[in-house]
Motif scaffolding. Structure first.
Motif, short mmCIF file in Angstrom:
data_model
loop_
_atom_site.label_atom_id
_atom_site.label_comp_id
_atom_site.label_asym_id
_atom_site.label_seq_id
_atom_site.Cartn_x
_atom_site.Cartn_y
_atom_site.Cartn_z
N GLY A 109 31.26 2.90 -0.31
CA GLY A 109 30.47 1.94 -1.00
C GLY A 109 30.57 0.54 -0.56
O GLY A 109 31.92 0.10 -0.65
N MET A 110 29.64 -0.42 -0.31
CA MET A 110 30.14 -1.60 0.41
C MET A 110 29.05 -2.65 -0.06
O MET A 110 27.86 -2.23 0.18
N ASN A 111 29.58 -3.71 -0.28
CA ASN A 111 28.61 -4.99 -0.31
C ASN A 111 29.22 -6.26 0.86
O ASN A 111 30.14 -6.81 0.62
N LEU A 112 28.22 -6.31 1.91
CA LEU A 112 28.81 -7.14 2.98
C LEU A 112 28.02 -8.43 2.90
O LEU A 112 26.70 -8.46 2.80
N ASP A 113 28.80 -9.38 3.18
CA ASP A 113 27.86 -10.46 3.71
C ASP A 113 28.43 -11.19 4.91
O ASP A 113 29.44 -11.64 5.02
N LEU A 114 27.57 -11.26 6.08
CA LEU A 114 27.73 -11.52 7.40
C LEU A 114 26.98 -12.81 7.44
O LEU A 114 25.83 -12.99 7.34
N SER A 115 28.09 -14.07 7.90
CA SER A 115 27.38 -15.15 7.95
C SER A 115 27.46 -15.75 9.32
O SER A 115 28.45 -15.89 9.91
N LYS A 116 26.33 -16.14 9.69
CA LYS A 116 26.30 -16.85 11.19
C LYS A 116 26.94 -16.06 12.47
O LYS A 116 27.58 -16.36 13.13
N ILE A 117 26.73 -14.63 12.42
CA ILE A 117 27.19 -13.78 13.40
C ILE A 117 26.31 -13.83 14.56
O ILE A 117 25.21 -14.03 14.57
N ASP A 118 27.13 -13.47 15.68
CA ASP A 118 26.39 -13.48 16.95
C ASP A 118 25.86 -12.25 17.00
O ASP A 118 26.02 -10.95 16.80
N ILE A 119 24.31 -12.36 17.21
CA ILE A 119 23.44 -10.94 17.24
C ILE A 119 23.91 -10.06 18.29
O ILE A 119 23.81 -8.84 18.16
N VAL A 120 24.10 -10.59 19.51
CA VAL A 120 24.19 -9.58 20.65
C VAL A 120 25.56 -8.65 20.29
O VAL A 120 25.65 -7.69 20.32
N LYS A 121 26.65 -9.48 19.66
CA LYS A 121 27.95 -8.83 19.77
C LYS A 121 27.89 -8.12 18.50
O LYS A 121 28.35 -6.78 18.49
N SER A 122 27.32 -8.28 17.34
CA SER A 122 27.34 -7.44 16.23
C SER A 122 26.44 -6.23 16.54
O SER A 122 26.73 -4.85 16.09
N PHE A 123 25.20 -6.42 17.09
CA PHE A 123 24.37 -5.10 17.28
C PHE A 123 24.76 -4.23 18.59
O PHE A 123 24.35 -3.23 18.42
N SER A 124 25.79 -4.74 19.05
CA SER A 124 26.16 -3.89 20.18
C SER A 124 27.50 -3.15 19.62
O SER A 124 28.12 -2.11 20.20
N SER A 125 28.12 -3.66 18.69
CA SER A 125 29.24 -3.08 18.11
C SER A 125 29.12 -2.24 17.05
O SER A 125 29.99 -1.29 16.53
N LEU A 126 27.99 -2.57 16.02
CA LEU A 126 28.05 -1.64 14.84
C LEU A 126 26.77 -0.83 14.91
O LEU A 126 25.55 -1.12 15.10
N GLU A 127 27.19 0.49 14.85
CA GLU A 127 25.99 1.43 14.91
C GLU A 127 25.09 1.43 13.72
O GLU A 127 23.90 1.65 13.93
N LEU A 128 25.45 0.89 12.62
CA LEU A 128 24.79 0.80 11.39
C LEU A 128 23.87 -0.33 11.65
O LEU A 128 22.53 -0.20 11.42
N LEU A 129 24.12 -1.31 12.20
CA LEU A 129 23.26 -2.43 12.52
C LEU A 129 22.09 -1.96 13.61
O LEU A 129 20.90 -2.34 13.40
#
Length: 876
Positions: free
Chosen positions: A609-629
């Motif tokens: 169970g998790m509460n995440l707050d991602l601030s000003k993250i790079d879209i390309v890097k985050s969506f290529s690395s996180l299967e959930l996103l």
């Protein structure tokens, strides 16, 4: 004459055969009745057996009786427990015994019991499951001959492949004997019976949850003299083996009505130090052939006194060795300067007063010496430990001097100088103020490898300081795999962890340059042989169950799966195979990360169970690395820019502790701070761009776009949201699954001219300005999946809407024209009425005059009707 004699002899043989065959059939019921009689008259339990077989052939000239699957099942308070079970019991007796009534005693000369299982128990309030004899309603005046039981005149007996359990919850004693084999041959010696016996078993013994023997081999060759009249049993010439340690003993045990008298003494037959190695279980001591020893070792003991509900026999057992050594032939090092001075003693006969003194225990391997002394008191209730340890051990030398079967090679230097005093109850109740310890323990250059751990653990240095009320870890430097750790903190219950099977508790401050999570995850149920790369990826990772601690951490780089977090700070509390992450902050994907949550591997299926707050993250890097996103917003792979999002989620985890996407539930709020689109990156946008040739999606700027979504059971629901594409309002919403199937509805507010040839005829009725200003909703249905989307532009609906808008527009224009011209006529009419009021009417051929005439007719008729209506009303 000879012929007649042979005939008579043949008749006699035939008669004998008939008798041998018929007697079991005629008298088999006698034995069955005897067993049932004993069960009904004497036993308060359920006695059952599968069958009773009688034969005169097996043991001729004796009768042989075989009882199959005899069982004795307890009634309350041990209802359902099996007191005794035997797969087969064989009895040999005289043929005469078969002719006795059920009430008469039957004399047994030989018995064999195979595969018996006997469980003798006493519960915490004193009930015993073997107390099954029925109370006699009359004084016991019957003689042995009238008792209706079995009597024994044994010449041989056996008990084979059997098991015996004795468990007493009051004294907290548990004795388990497995693979029990015992036999005896008897002979009469005056009034006594002398038995030559041979016994073997594996013995496990524990007292107050402390295990003293664990499947230790026990052998006994004893000559027993049985004085049945006085119930005195004397050990004459006897030799026992505990594992491989020989003991000679003598003495007697005598039963009285209210107590038992014991007088036994034992000693080792020689003082060779090999006796010490022999007492160690053979699986650990290995073959003693060729082992070189010097010095002595001896065990001498006396057990004497009465035993009843209060007392046990007094005892004095001495174990001693002086300046001894040993060396195994196949190992390079020896153990030298061995001194042992231990005494097990009870001076009062009360179980609580038993104690163990360790006066001196020393040994040396190479130049490393180790010494210990102390005592264990109050053993049966609340054991008090008082120990002092001082010495140095090079752990790498242990299996070079003694044949240890280690799962991994040990290395490192252990130094200890510690005094400790505590009682077990304080450990169990976590009353650590009663634990008095002082000294230090250090471990240098320690390496540890285990099939449960992915990589070898290397401890460069660890120092533990013992103080009266606290134990502190001054500094520990650890490396394993890609990871390094530097830790310090407080250990709350080291003694409880070591002696009372408690979880290791403490609070630690940990810093790291690189921390790879998988370096510390435990692979469950994995053997050394199974540690292939493929196997390792399939075995579930487990959070260690023996840790109950809080770690405050500061790591420059954390590696989890394919993620790399920078400057990670926070705390993690580990308890009950669950890690609780609190106030964690980090830099990730060129932005910031903050979260709280938990990961648990306690259940068969790990969960999180998790509460995440991602601030000003790079879209390309985050969506290529996180299967959930990727699963939440597959279209984002076509975006470049920055994103801020808050995600609340929970679900199940795979064996490698990555999310099972179809199990994830939660919600998210996302804000695109600034993003550009590349339609070529996704088939959906590429196909949509080709359909909407009046738009260039590649030039779309999604700055400050906000959207919210929920997800459950593998489905992501996106609430409708609006954005603008160069003056065209777009509304989008719908759902898709982690399987990439989707169902979205998009509506574009487009100028009418963008509808092309389908609307060209309609648009021609409009002026250029009207054609530019008039907008119509263009519905777009999106289905299929993200790799093969289906785009449905509902131009027909848009044209229908446009048609209606044009009709409404034309109606409005016609209405405005009529009203405008009518107003002018009315004005002229009202303006000229005064002038022509009394003049003679003339007719004009001018159009405006005609229109005026029409208007006059209209208004005149209207007014005339009204006037007529009023006149009529007056008449009435």
């Amino acid at each position: 004459m000879i012929k007649k004699a042979l005939k008579i002899f043949g008749i006699l043989v035939a008669l004998l055969i008939i008798v041998i065959i018929s007697i079991p059939l005629l008298f088999g019921g006698t034995i069955k009745d005897k067993i049932r009689y004993l069960a009904n008259e004497h036993v308060n339990a359920k006695v059952d057996f599968a069958d009773v077989d009688i034969s005169l052939i097996r043991s001729f000239p004796k009768a042989s009786v075989i009882i199959d699957e005899l069982s004795i099942i307890n009634f309350a308070p041990f209802e359902g427990d099996t007191l005794a079970y035997a797969k087969k019991i064989s009895l040999d007796m005289s043929i005469n015994e078969l002719f006795k009534d059920a009430e008469e005693p039957i004399s047994i000369q030989k018995f064999i019991i195979d595969e018996a299982n006997i469980g003798i128990k006493t519960d915490s309030i004193g009930n015993s499951n073997f107390d099954i004899a029925k109370a006699s309603e009359e004084p016991e005046v019957a003689t042995k001959e009238e008792s209706g039981s079995f009597t024994f005149e044994l010449d041989h007996y056996e008990i084979n492949n059997s098991k015996l359990l004795y468990q007493n919850d009051i004294s907290k004693i548990a004795l388990l004997m497995t693979n029990v084999n015992h036999s005896g041959d008897g002979s009469l010696s005056g009034e006594n019976i002398v038995l030559d016996t041979a016994s073997s078993s594996e013995v496990s013994f524990s007292l107050d949850n402390t295990e003293y023997l664990n499947k230790n081999a026990l052998k006994l060759e004893a000559e027993l003299e049985l004085d049945l009249e006085n119930q005195r049993y004397t050990f004459k010439e006897n030799k026992a083996f505990i594992n491989q340690l020989p003991l000679e003993f003598e003495g007697f045990v005598q039963l009285f009505e209210k107590y038992t008298d014991v007088d036994l003494s034992f000693k080792t037959p020689s003082s060779d130090f090999k006796n010490f190695l022999a007492v160690i279980p053979e699986v650990y001591a290995k073959n003693l052939d060729g082992v070189q020893t010097t010095g002595d070792f001896s065990v001498n003991g006396i057990i004497k006194g009465k035993t009843d509900d209060v007392y046990i026999p007094k005892m004095d057992i001495k174990i001693a060795s002086h300046n001894a050594s040993f060396k195994y032939p196949d190992l390079p090092k020896s153990v030298q300067n061995i001194n042992i001075d231990t005494q097990i003693k009870n001076d009062t006969g009360l179980a609580d007063d038993m104690y163990i003194n360790i006066g001196n225990l020393t040994f040396r391997i190479d130049q490393d010496t180790f010494a210990a002394k102390g005592s264990l008191r109050n053993i049966t209730t609340n054991m008090i430990v008082d120990m002092a340890v001082n010495g140095t051990l090079n752990l790498a030398n242990l299996d070079k001097a003694y044949p240890l079967e280690l799962e991994q090679q040990l290395n490192g230097i252990l130094k200890a100088n510690v005094n400790t005093n505590f009682d077990m109850q304080s450990l169990e109740k976590e009353e650590y103020q009663n634990v008095k310890s002082a000294g230090t323990i250090s471990l240098d250059k320690f390496t540890y490898a285990s099939p449960e751990l992915p990589s070898e653990i290397n401890i460069e240095r660890a120092n533990v300081n013992f103080k009266p009320n606290t134990i502190t870890l001054d500094k520990m430097e650890v490396t394993t795999g890609k990871s390094d750790l530097s830790a310090q903190g407080t250990i709350n219950n080291l003694m409880g962890f070591l002696f009372s099977k408690q979880d290791l508790k403490g609070t630690f401050d940990v810093s790291s340059e690189v921390f790879a999570v998988n370096d510390f995850m435990v692979a469950e149920n994995e053997t050394v042989e199974e540690q292939t790369e493929e196997k390792a990826t399939n075995d579930p990772l487990k959070i260690p169950s023996f840790i109950d601690a809080t770690l405050n951490f500061d790591a420059k780089k954390v590696i989890y799966d394919n993620l790399e977090l920078r400057n990670t700070k926070g705390s993690v509390k580990i308890n009950d195979e669950t890690a609780y992450l609190q106030n964690v902050t980090s830099n990730l994907f060129d932005g910031g990360l903050a979260f709280n949550g938990k990961v648990s591997t306690k259940s068969e299926t790990p969960n999180f169970g998790m509460n995440l707050d991602l601030s000003k993250i790079d879209i390309v890097k985050s969506f290529s690395s996180l299967e959930l996103l990727q699963g939440l917003a597959p279209i984002a792979k076509a975006l470049t820019g920055a994103l801020t999002t808050q995600i609340n989620l929970n679900g199940n985890l795979k064996n490698d502790l990555t999310p099972v996407l179809n199990s994830v539930k939660g919600d998210a709020l996302a804000e695109i701070l600034n993003a550009q689109i590349s339609t070529a990156q996704t088939p959906l946008l590429s196909k949509l761009d080709s359909k909407l040739n009046f738009l260039d999606l590649d030039k779309l700027n999604l700055k400050d776009l906000k959207t919210s979504l929920t997800f459950d059971d593998g489905k992501i629901n996106v609430k409708p949201f609006d954005f603008d594409i160069k003056g065209i309002k777009v509304t989008a919403g719908g759902s898709h699954g982690f399987d990439m199937n989707m169902d979205y509805n998009v509506s574009l507010d487009v100028p009418a001219r963008y509808l092309g040839s389908d609307a060209s005829g309609l648009i021609s009725k409009l002026s250029d300005q009207e054609a530019n200003e008039m907008k119509v909703a263009l519905p777009i249905g999106i289905s299929g999946n993200f790799s093969n989307p289906k785009i449905d532009l509902n131009t027909k609906q848009a044209v229908t809407q446009l048609t209606q808008q044009i009709i409404d527009k034309q109606k409005e224009k016609a209405k405005d024209k009529i009203v405008g011209e009518g107003t002018k006529v009315l004005t002229d009419l009202l303006g000229g009425s005064k002038k022509d009021k009394d003049s003679t009417k003339t007719t004009s051929d001018k159009p405006e005059d005609k229109l005026k005439d029409v208007a006059k007719d209209i208004f005149g008729g209207f007014l005339g009707k009204k006037k007529k209506k009023d006149t009529t009303k007056t008449k009435n």
